[in-house]
Design a protein around this motif. Structure first.
Motif, mmCIF file in Angstrom:
data_model
loop_
_atom_site.group_PDB
_atom_site.id
_atom_site.type_symbol
_atom_site.label_atom_id
_atom_site.label_comp_id
_atom_site.label_asym_id
_atom_site.label_seq_id
_atom_site.Cartn_x
_atom_site.Cartn_y
_atom_site.Cartn_z
ATOM 1 N N GLY A 32 49.950 32.601 81.854
ATOM 2 C CA GLY A 32 49.334 32.581 80.532
ATOM 3 C C GLY A 32 49.107 31.176 80.025
ATOM 4 O O GLY A 32 49.916 30.282 80.270
ATOM 5 N N CYS A 33 47.986 30.998 79.344
ATOM 6 C CA CYS A 33 47.645 29.669 78.822
ATOM 7 C C CYS A 33 46.938 29.850 77.482
ATOM 8 O O CYS A 33 46.024 30.658 77.372
ATOM 9 C CB CYS A 33 46.739 28.949 79.820
ATOM 10 S SG CYS A 33 46.156 27.368 79.187
ATOM 11 N N PRO A 34 47.377 29.119 76.458
ATOM 12 C CA PRO A 34 46.855 29.369 75.107
ATOM 13 C C PRO A 34 45.592 28.590 74.732
ATOM 14 O O PRO A 34 45.119 28.715 73.610
ATOM 15 C CB PRO A 34 48.019 28.894 74.235
ATOM 16 C CG PRO A 34 48.628 27.780 75.017
ATOM 17 C CD PRO A 34 48.435 28.113 76.466
ATOM 18 N N GLU A 36 42.436 28.721 75.432
ATOM 19 C CA GLU A 36 41.227 29.506 75.141
ATOM 20 C C GLU A 36 39.925 28.770 75.442
ATOM 21 O O GLU A 36 38.977 28.788 74.646
ATOM 22 C CB GLU A 36 41.247 30.005 73.687
ATOM 23 C CG GLU A 36 42.431 30.927 73.447
ATOM 24 C CD GLU A 36 42.354 31.720 72.155
ATOM 25 O OE1 GLU A 36 41.357 31.607 71.427
ATOM 26 O OE2 GLU A 36 43.315 32.458 71.900
ATOM 27 N N CYS A 37 39.889 28.108 76.571
ATOM 28 C CA CYS A 37 38.648 27.441 76.972
ATOM 29 C C CYS A 37 37.572 28.498 77.231
ATOM 30 O O CYS A 37 37.867 29.544 77.817
ATOM 31 C CB CYS A 37 38.868 26.623 78.248
ATOM 32 S SG CYS A 37 40.264 25.511 78.105
ATOM 33 N N THR A 38 36.366 28.196 76.824
ATOM 34 C CA THR A 38 35.307 29.208 76.947
ATOM 35 C C THR A 38 34.931 29.456 78.413
ATOM 36 O O THR A 38 34.378 30.486 78.741
ATOM 37 C CB THR A 38 34.044 28.777 76.176
ATOM 38 O OG1 THR A 38 33.682 27.476 76.629
ATOM 39 C CG2 THR A 38 34.300 28.743 74.682
ATOM 40 N N TYR A 39 35.250 28.507 79.269
ATOM 41 C CA TYR A 39 34.884 28.645 80.690
ATOM 42 C C TYR A 39 36.079 29.062 81.555
ATOM 43 O O TYR A 39 36.044 28.948 82.771
ATOM 44 C CB TYR A 39 34.331 27.300 81.222
ATOM 45 C CG TYR A 39 35.244 26.144 80.927
ATOM 46 C CD1 TYR A 39 36.377 25.910 81.698
ATOM 47 C CD2 TYR A 39 34.998 25.305 79.845
ATOM 48 C CE1 TYR A 39 37.236 24.879 81.410
ATOM 49 C CE2 TYR A 39 35.872 24.261 79.545
ATOM 50 C CZ TYR A 39 36.974 24.053 80.328
ATOM 51 O OH TYR A 39 37.835 23.021 80.046
ATOM 52 N N CYS A 40 37.151 29.592 80.929
ATOM 53 C CA CYS A 40 38.430 29.775 81.634
ATOM 54 C C CYS A 40 38.349 30.746 82.813
ATOM 55 O O CYS A 40 37.858 31.860 82.668
ATOM 56 C CB CYS A 40 39.473 30.282 80.664
ATOM 57 S SG CYS A 40 41.063 30.508 81.464
ATOM 58 N N TYR A 41 38.920 30.336 83.924
ATOM 59 C CA TYR A 41 38.970 31.204 85.101
ATOM 60 C C TYR A 41 40.074 32.255 84.983
ATOM 61 O O TYR A 41 40.068 33.251 85.683
ATOM 62 C CB TYR A 41 39.154 30.374 86.385
ATOM 63 C CG TYR A 41 40.471 29.633 86.446
ATOM 64 C CD1 TYR A 41 41.565 30.174 87.107
ATOM 65 C CD2 TYR A 41 40.623 28.387 85.853
ATOM 66 C CE1 TYR A 41 42.778 29.497 87.160
ATOM 67 C CE2 TYR A 41 41.832 27.710 85.888
ATOM 68 C CZ TYR A 41 42.897 28.271 86.551
ATOM 69 O OH TYR A 41 44.100 27.611 86.593
ATOM 70 N N LEU A 42 41.053 32.015 84.078
ATOM 71 C CA LEU A 42 42.135 33.000 83.914
ATOM 72 C C LEU A 42 41.635 34.268 83.224
ATOM 73 O O LEU A 42 42.298 35.286 83.241
ATOM 74 C CB LEU A 42 43.273 32.425 83.067
ATOM 75 C CG LEU A 42 44.144 31.348 83.677
ATOM 76 C CD1 LEU A 42 45.327 31.045 82.785
ATOM 77 C CD2 LEU A 42 44.641 31.754 85.046
ATOM 78 N N LYS A 43 40.477 34.159 82.603
ATOM 79 C CA LYS A 43 39.988 35.321 81.858
ATOM 80 C C LYS A 43 39.090 36.206 82.695
ATOM 81 O O LYS A 43 38.727 37.294 82.290
ATOM 82 C CB LYS A 43 39.153 34.841 80.666
ATOM 83 C CG LYS A 43 39.953 34.234 79.563
ATOM 84 C CD LYS A 43 39.009 33.956 78.402
ATOM 85 C CE LYS A 43 39.544 32.863 77.519
ATOM 86 N NZ LYS A 43 38.495 32.090 76.897
ATOM 87 N N THR A 123 47.217 18.806 82.987
ATOM 88 C CA THR A 123 47.357 19.348 81.632
ATOM 89 C C THR A 123 46.139 19.061 80.762
ATOM 90 O O THR A 123 45.353 18.142 81.042
ATOM 91 C CB THR A 123 48.633 18.762 80.967
ATOM 92 O OG1 THR A 123 48.815 19.359 79.698
ATOM 93 C CG2 THR A 123 48.554 17.263 80.798
ATOM 94 N N LYS A 124 46.038 19.856 79.673
ATOM 95 C CA LYS A 124 45.082 19.546 78.594
ATOM 96 C C LYS A 124 45.870 19.315 77.312
ATOM 97 O O LYS A 124 45.349 19.460 76.222
ATOM 98 C CB LYS A 124 44.132 20.727 78.376
ATOM 99 C CG LYS A 124 42.981 20.790 79.365
ATOM 100 C CD LYS A 124 42.042 21.922 79.026
ATOM 101 C CE LYS A 124 40.983 22.007 80.102
ATOM 102 N NZ LYS A 124 40.646 23.375 80.420
ATOM 103 N N ASP A 125 47.155 19.021 77.468
ATOM 104 C CA ASP A 125 48.021 18.842 76.315
ATOM 105 C C ASP A 125 48.380 17.367 76.169
ATOM 106 O O ASP A 125 48.685 16.701 77.155
ATOM 107 C CB ASP A 125 49.305 19.661 76.502
ATOM 108 C CG ASP A 125 50.199 19.571 75.293
ATOM 109 O OD1 ASP A 125 50.146 20.481 74.456
ATOM 110 O OD2 ASP A 125 50.948 18.577 75.181
HETATM 111 S S1 SF4 Z 1 40.661 26.787 81.604
HETATM 112 FE FE1 SF4 Z 1 42.748 26.110 82.075
HETATM 113 S S2 SF4 Z 1 43.424 25.097 80.204
HETATM 114 FE FE2 SF4 Z 1 41.676 26.358 79.631
HETATM 115 S S3 SF4 Z 1 42.531 28.325 78.950
HETATM 116 FE FE3 SF4 Z 1 42.055 28.511 81.130
HETATM 117 S S4 SF4 Z 1 43.966 27.961 82.188
HETATM 118 FE FE4 SF4 Z 1 44.136 27.221 80.081
#
Ligand code: SF4
Length: 294
Positions: A32-34, A36-43, A123-125
């Motif tokens: 899980g990652c918070p 919320e990138c619009t191009y996220c591969y996790l989604k 990271t993006k943090d």
């Molecule tokens: S693209 Fe990467 S940083 Fe962005 S929401 Fe998805 S996992 Fe998180």
């Protein structure tokens, strides 16, 4: 290069496909990652459920953080040689430096250092640089050990597409801090949203960044990238990085585009200004010989 070992642990595993362009051995504690990138591969696609969406959770195979750290120790010792050779990469299933995850990331770094295992963190943090216990722990690492720990920052130059991540400017500030502390740094310029932004980010980070990775947007429309504009932009970026004595890895997506931009001989010559997945300079002769033998 095929992996010399297959690891299928609870924390460590050998990566496949596109993930290998980041690390051959992944280390995941959380899903899980918070951001919320619009191009996220996790989604997207089948892995999205298993990867946890935007809720950050310790993986179900771990009882608690201490158990996760113990499991990692055992797995590092079991696969010591492979871990020393390839290093470990955090993380493919979360951001390893957000508040929820960073303690275990630093614990992994502390366990990797005496075992001479390089660590890559992406990271993006940028908020972790204000986390006093975390920065104290990183400050307590001996200076001569710090170069084997690589702090990477994904940079796209488009904050509006990464609404819950730190701003790109703050990520660059965090990169500067880690560089000044003596850690290795890298920038993942991926996905390239516009070439103007990619060029600006490379220019901005040059004093603080040791290594670059350049990758295109996956799943973008076929004509999203203009071949002539993109080829010229990549050429310009590679020359600039080389000129400053830094290194750059062009991901497969970028190479496929370049093959349409350059004539075959020129493409090979151009690649010799870049490095391979393991950070080794691509030798022109070696590459031609290799391809002839395929
Ligand atoms: S693209 Fe990467 S940083 Fe962005 S929401 Fe998805 S996992 Fe998180």
């Amino acid at each position: 290069m095929t992996p010399d070992i297959i690891i299928k642990g609870k924390a460590l595993y050998t990566t496949k496909g596109a993930a290998r362009e980041y690390g051959r051995i992944g280390c995941n504690f959380y899903t899980g990652c918070p951001h919320e990138c619009t191009y996220c591969y996790l989604k997207r696609g089948a892995p999205s459920k298993q990867l946890g969406g935007n809720k950050v959770r310790l993986k179900a195979c771990f009882k608690n953080e201490q158990h996760a750290a113990e499991i990692l120790l055992n797995e590092m010792d079991k696969h010591l040689e492979a871990c020393r050779k390839h290093g470990i990469f955090l993380s493919f299933t979360t951001d390893p430096m957000i508040e929820e995850t960073r303690r275990l990331t630093v614990s992994a770094i502390y366990d990797a250092i005496p075992r001479i295992i390089p660590v890559w963190v992406l990271t993006k943090d940028a908020t972790f640089i204000h986390d006093v216990p975390i920065m104290t722990a990183l400050n307590n690492i001996y200076r001569d050990k710090r170069p084997s720990i690589h702090f990477g920052f994904t940079l796209t130059g488009h904050d509006e597409m990464e609404p819950r991540a730190s701003t790109n400017d703050n990520r660059i500030m965090a990169m500067r801090r880690m560089n000044l502390m003596g850690f290795s740094t890298f920038a993942s310029i991926e996905p390239v949203i516009t070439w103007e932004a990619a060029w600006r980010l490379v220019r901005q980070t040059l004093p603080w960044c040791d290594h670059y990775k350049l990758g295109l947007r996956s799943g973008a429309k076929k004509d999203y990238y203009d071949i002539a504009e993109s080829g010229a932009a990549i050429e310009r970026i590679v020359r600039l990085v080389e000129c400053f004595g830094k290194t750059i890895y062009l991901k497969e997506s970028t190479r496929r585009l370049l093959q349409q931009y350059f004539q075959p001989g020129a493409y090979e010559a151009f690649l010799s200004h870049t490095v391979d997945m393991d950070g080794k300079r691509i030798e022109l002769q070696t590459r031609i010989t290799h391809e002839l033998n395929e």
